[in-house]
Design an enzyme around this catalytic site. Structure first.
Site, PDB file in Angstrom:
ATOM      1  N   GLU A  43       0.843  -1.202   0.000  1.00  0.00           N
ATOM      2  CA  GLU A  43       0.000   0.000   0.000  1.00  0.00           C
ATOM      3  C   GLU A  43       0.885   1.262   0.000  1.00  0.00           C
ATOM      4  OE1 GLU A  43      -3.023  -0.422   3.050  1.00  0.00           O
ATOM      5  OE2 GLU A  43      -4.258  -0.255   1.261  1.00  0.00           O
TER       6      GLU A  43
ATOM      7  N   GLU B 278      -4.022 -10.261   3.272  1.00  0.00           N
ATOM      8  CA  GLU B 278      -5.249  -9.960   4.029  1.00  0.00           C
ATOM      9  C   GLU B 278      -6.365 -10.948   3.730  1.00  0.00           C
ATOM     10  OE1 GLU B 278      -3.408  -7.876   2.417  1.00  0.00           O
ATOM     11  OE2 GLU B 278      -3.122  -6.039   3.561  1.00  0.00           O
TER      12      GLU B 278
END
Ligand code: 1HE
Length: 261
Positions: free
Chosen positions: A115, A135
């Protein structure tokens, strides 16, 4: 852990034109806790005026292991939204701060680490780099801006695959699909990122601003509006005295030609 130990900040270059920001939580694989995210935002909000480009890297074996999972407490939905928005605000400062940002990648670039890397404008990866979005396998979702940024780099289908299957891309495949623009030998990502930053720092600041703030917005606009925004930015850029001086220098044989690659 005190905030001082989370990040190292220094200025490099003859004119102090390169900001170097290093994640310094090596023992925790540079996992991003709340204090670190807030400190990162603060750095980009207060970059000295001398800075023309920034480089972000991570100490130790890995660039970044993503969100500090030990802080993933039982938040209710409202607190979860605020936490996600805190990341958005910080990474917005990286992406739409005052200068182009280069990420120097090695080892793990996973979860929130990818990210952070995807909020940078250029990613330089060494051969030890690997990318993953774990995730999906941890029962959570992305929250720091990746749902917007990663599909723009590699497409929705590849991101979906990474999250559904836990697929890990190695450095070579990562460069091939567009996660990084440069692939360099092990241990040289920071050096290459600094070279790229030095080169970028020699550009007219207005051109760098157009590339980091205007180009991505044009890419998000419908074509008709994009053409108009392009025309506006082109006119503003070429009217600047620095642009006129640089073009004159080329026409008078005082500026470098484009060399064959
Ligand atoms: C951590 C974290 C972390 C390491 N949060 N503490 N990210 C992940 O799911 C990645 C989780 N991490 C890993 O898969 C591995 O740690 C690595 C592949 C990155 C590195 O492996 P390795 O063998 O070099 O290190 P390690 O032994 O796993 O970790 C060293 C220490 O760092 C260990 O703590 P220690 O006290 O036992 O020494 C680990 O617990 C700790 N550590 N990674 C907390 N991530 C805004 S949404 C974002 C969503 C996310 O990013 S979710 C996280 C995804």
């Amino acid at each position: 852990m005190s905030k001082k130990q989370l990040l190292h900040f220094e200025l490099q270059g003859e004119q102090q034109e390169i900001a170097v920001i290093r994640l310094t939580r090596g023992p925790k694989r540079n996992a991003l806790n709340d204090d670190l995210i807030i400190a990162l935002r603060g750095i980009f909000e207060t970059l000295p005026a001398s800075v023309r480009a920034a480089v972000i890297d991570g100490e130790g074996e890995h660039f970044c292991a993503g969100l500090d999972l030990s802080e993933l407490q039982e938040r209710d939905a409202g607190q979860g939204v605020h936490h996600s928005r805190m990341w958005h605000a910080a990474l917005e400062q990286v992406q739409h701060g005052p200068v182009p940002v280069i990420a120097a990648l090695h080892g793990a670039v996973v979860g929130g680490g990818l990210e952070l890397a995807s909020a940078c404008h250029i990613r330089v990866a060494d051969e030890t780099t690997f990318y993953a979005l774990p995730e999906g396998t941890r029962g959570i979702f992305v929250g720091g801006g990746r749902a917007v940024r990663i599909p723009r780099l590699i497409g929705v289908a590849r991101m979906t695959d990474m999250m559904l299957t836990g697929r890990v891309y190695n450095a070579e495949d990562g460069e091939r699909i567009g996660l990084a623009q440069y692939l360099v030998p092990a241990g040289t990502a920071f050096q290459k990122a600094m070279e790229v930053a030095q080169r970028i720092a020699t550009n007219a600041p207005l051109t760098n601003y157009a590339l980091t703030h205007v180009l991505p917005r044009i890419a998000d606009q419908p074509a008709d509006q994009g053409f108009m925004t392009e025309a506006m930015m082109a006119a503003i850029a070429q009217a600047a005295p620095e642009a006129k001086a640089r073009v004159r220098a080329f026409l008078e044989g005082r500026a470098a030609k484009v060399q064959k690659a």
